[in-house]
Design a protein around this motif. Sequence first.
Motif, PDB file in Angstrom:
ATOM      1  N   SER A   4       0.843  -1.183   0.114  1.00  0.00           N
ATOM      2  CA  SER A   4       0.026  -0.077   0.079  1.00  0.00           C
ATOM      3  C   SER A   4       0.987   1.098   0.039  1.00  0.00           C
ATOM      4  CB  SER A   4      -0.977  -0.243   1.175  1.00  0.00           C
ATOM      5  OG  SER A   4      -1.848  -0.974   0.900  1.00  0.00           O
ATOM      6  N   ARG A   7      -0.363   4.154  -1.982  1.00  0.00           N
ATOM      7  CA  ARG A   7      -1.558   4.797  -1.418  1.00  0.00           C
ATOM      8  C   ARG A   7      -1.246   6.288  -1.097  1.00  0.00           C
ATOM      9  NH1 ARG A   7      -5.173   0.719  -1.558  1.00  0.00           N
ATOM     10  NH2 ARG A   7      -4.246  -1.108  -1.224  1.00  0.00           N
ATOM     11  N   ALA A   9      -3.751   8.301   0.309  1.00  0.00           N
ATOM     12  CA  ALA A   9      -4.350   8.580   1.471  1.00  0.00           C
ATOM     13  C   ALA A   9      -4.147   7.452   2.387  1.00  0.00           C
ATOM     14  CB  ALA A   9      -6.028   8.647   1.090  1.00  0.00           C
ATOM     15  N   ILE A  10      -3.579   7.884   3.552  1.00  0.00           N
ATOM     16  CA  ILE A  10      -3.425   6.778   4.563  1.00  0.00           C
ATOM     17  C   ILE A  10      -4.580   6.203   5.005  1.00  0.00           C
ATOM     18  CG2 ILE A  10      -2.382   6.816   6.965  1.00  0.00           C
ATOM     19  CD1 ILE A  10      -0.469   8.978   6.686  1.00  0.00           C
ATOM     20  N   LEU A  11      -5.468   6.936   5.392  1.00  0.00           N
ATOM     21  CA  LEU A  11      -6.750   6.149   5.682  1.00  0.00           C
ATOM     22  C   LEU A  11      -7.782   6.610   4.595  1.00  0.00           C
ATOM     23  CD1 LEU A  11      -6.845   7.052   9.590  1.00  0.00           C
ATOM     24  CD2 LEU A  11      -6.518   4.716   8.566  1.00  0.00           C
ATOM     25  N   GLY A  12      -8.526   5.721   4.320  1.00  0.00           N
ATOM     26  CA  GLY A  12      -9.499   5.831   3.269  1.00  0.00           C
ATOM     27  C   GLY A  12     -10.566   6.559   3.798  1.00  0.00           C
ATOM     28  N   ARG A  13     -10.999   7.194   2.757  1.00  0.00           N
ATOM     29  CA  ARG A  13     -12.068   8.056   3.186  1.00  0.00           C
ATOM     30  C   ARG A  13     -13.409   7.633   2.828  1.00  0.00           C
ATOM     31  NH1 ARG A  13      -8.137  11.057   2.409  1.00  0.00           N
ATOM     32  NH2 ARG A  13      -8.291  11.352   0.309  1.00  0.00           N
ATOM     33  N   GLN A 231       0.218   3.292   8.044  1.00  0.00           N
ATOM     34  CA  GLN A 231      -0.596   3.531   7.071  1.00  0.00           C
ATOM     35  C   GLN A 231      -2.201   3.424   7.442  1.00  0.00           C
ATOM     36  OE1 GLN A 231       0.786   1.348   3.473  1.00  0.00           O
ATOM     37  NE2 GLN A 231       2.560   0.769   4.718  1.00  0.00           N
ATOM     38  N   GLY A 232      -2.425   3.214   8.671  1.00  0.00           N
ATOM     39  CA  GLY A 232      -3.787   3.288   9.158  1.00  0.00           C
ATOM     40  C   GLY A 232      -4.262   2.204  10.226  1.00  0.00           C
TER      41      GLY A 232
ATOM     42  N   GLY B  37     -14.253   2.982   2.888  1.00  0.00           N
ATOM     43  CA  GLY B  37     -12.597   2.815   3.606  1.00  0.00           C
ATOM     44  C   GLY B  37     -11.489   2.655   2.441  1.00  0.00           C
ATOM     45  N   GLU B  38     -11.937   2.602   1.192  1.00  0.00           N
ATOM     46  CA  GLU B  38     -10.926   2.505   0.110  1.00  0.00           C
ATOM     47  C   GLU B  38      -9.937   1.270   0.275  1.00  0.00           C
ATOM     48  OE1 GLU B  38      -8.517   5.963  -0.683  1.00  0.00           O
ATOM     49  OE2 GLU B  38     -10.296   7.250  -0.545  1.00  0.00           O
ATOM     50  N   TRP B  39      -9.426   0.892   1.515  1.00  0.00           N
ATOM     51  CA  TRP B  39      -8.738  -0.275   1.706  1.00  0.00           C
ATOM     52  C   TRP B  39      -8.850  -0.875   3.030  1.00  0.00           C
ATOM     53  CZ3 TRP B  39      -3.740  -0.954   4.364  1.00  0.00           C
ATOM     54  CH2 TRP B  39      -3.635   0.079   5.227  1.00  0.00           C
ATOM     55  N   GLY B  42      -8.312   1.429   5.965  1.00  0.00           N
ATOM     56  CA  GLY B  42      -9.484   2.481   6.419  1.00  0.00           C
ATOM     57  C   GLY B  42     -10.575   2.052   6.873  1.00  0.00           C
ATOM     58  N   TRP B  46     -12.716   2.982  10.181  1.00  0.00           N
ATOM     59  CA  TRP B  46     -14.005   3.274  10.164  1.00  0.00           C
ATOM     60  C   TRP B  46     -15.025   2.465  11.120  1.00  0.00           C
ATOM     61  CZ3 TRP B  46     -15.663   8.149   9.011  1.00  0.00           C
ATOM     62  CH2 TRP B  46     -15.043   8.890   8.111  1.00  0.00           C
TER      63      TRP B  46
END
Lengths: 239, 191
Positions: A4, A7, A9-13, A231-232, B37-39, B42, B46
């Motif tokens: 990843s 990527r 964005a570290i945390l997907g929004r 990365q989250g 959450g895209e991945w 994430g 959430w």
Amino acid sequence: MTSSLDRRAILGRGLILGAATMLSGCNYDHLNHPDLADRFLTGMSRWNDRVQANLFSQTRLAPTYPASAITRPPRFNAFYDIDQAPQVDPATWRLELTGRIGDKRPWTLGQLRALPQESQITRFICVEGWRVIGEWGGVPLGQFLRRINADIKARYVSFQCADGYYESIDMPSALHPQTILALDFLGAPLTAPFGAPMRLRIPTKLGYKNPKSIVAMGVTNVFPSGYWVRQGYNWFGGS
Amino acid sequence: MHWLNVIAIVTLIGSGWEIYNAYPILPFSFPQWAVIGEWLGGAIAWHFAAIWLLMLNGLAYLVWGTASGHFRRKLLPVTPRAVIHDLLAAFSLRLRHEEGVYNAVQRLLYWGVIGLGILAVLSGLAVWKPVQLWYLSDLFGGFAVSRIVHFAAMSGICAFLLIHVLLVALVPRVLPAMIFGGRLKDAPPAE
């Protein structure tokens, strides 16, 4: 598991029913453009770390299994392919020690093998949801920390790996009796894909909290984070 | 609060689908447009943020529903006979909608979704903490079975939401009461 690193964005929004949580292309590390969603999620993740630290018990053991339950063949998992696993020369390998440790002399593999060893058949749960059962043997980390006169009142134990991976755990988990510096896997010395020459085996945490091919270990009060944590992923990562 | 629940449940289901996609237990994955959450990292973030909203809101609802007599007045009694009667009436399009009164089928479904919500939270805790909360994990039959139970509870809640939203679409005049939590002006006074 795919890498990843690419990527942005570290945390997907997530977009909650069109709510105004979507901030385009924001970089969490950039002070002028704080990504509110990432900040919120990071804050909640730190809160969940605290909740997990309170749920954790040093005397509660992860379940153990009979030899017949061992998963064969063992499952390889890393952020790279199996043929890219780091090749470490066991003869020249040293475990370097840093931070709040009284005796920081590096350890050879032979010295570690001369210490009392313990083995366990435990379950390895990946954050993705799969689990395997394996047998690991090595030096209990708590005993080792006391032997090297580490400050066991410190907050974190950190690990650096030959493949650039890094991780850290809380001290209470480090002192848990099932947390070991593993040298053996399935009754034989660790092989490269499974973390030779030494990995952390901690059955009270998820798979990514079990760093492989460790080259340095530190004791610190400064939050050391981790490869996936950056990365989250949640830092505590407890089971 | 109904709309806090909407935010929590939509976030939990959407991120849960992304978490499921990392290691599906059935021969399908949820499409990427439907997940939050895209991945995986994430989605987990959430999921474990929204769960606090659901638990706090749900706990407040259960305490209020019990203490205020809402459950007793609005959701009881539910007899099998009344459920069958109202179900048949609904299918023959003879079931009247009375503002502020739940028919027997609705009562049964509300009890069902409250139960599923509690099941989802407990099985989720079992998946989260199979070591520390081993008794919950054992109750559901271990880590792998807990995941299946958690998925099944989610599926049941989705089925409820489908019916719930469909009925609101059929009877849109209940929407203001759902949004503002109050009764319609022309609705008969309670009791």
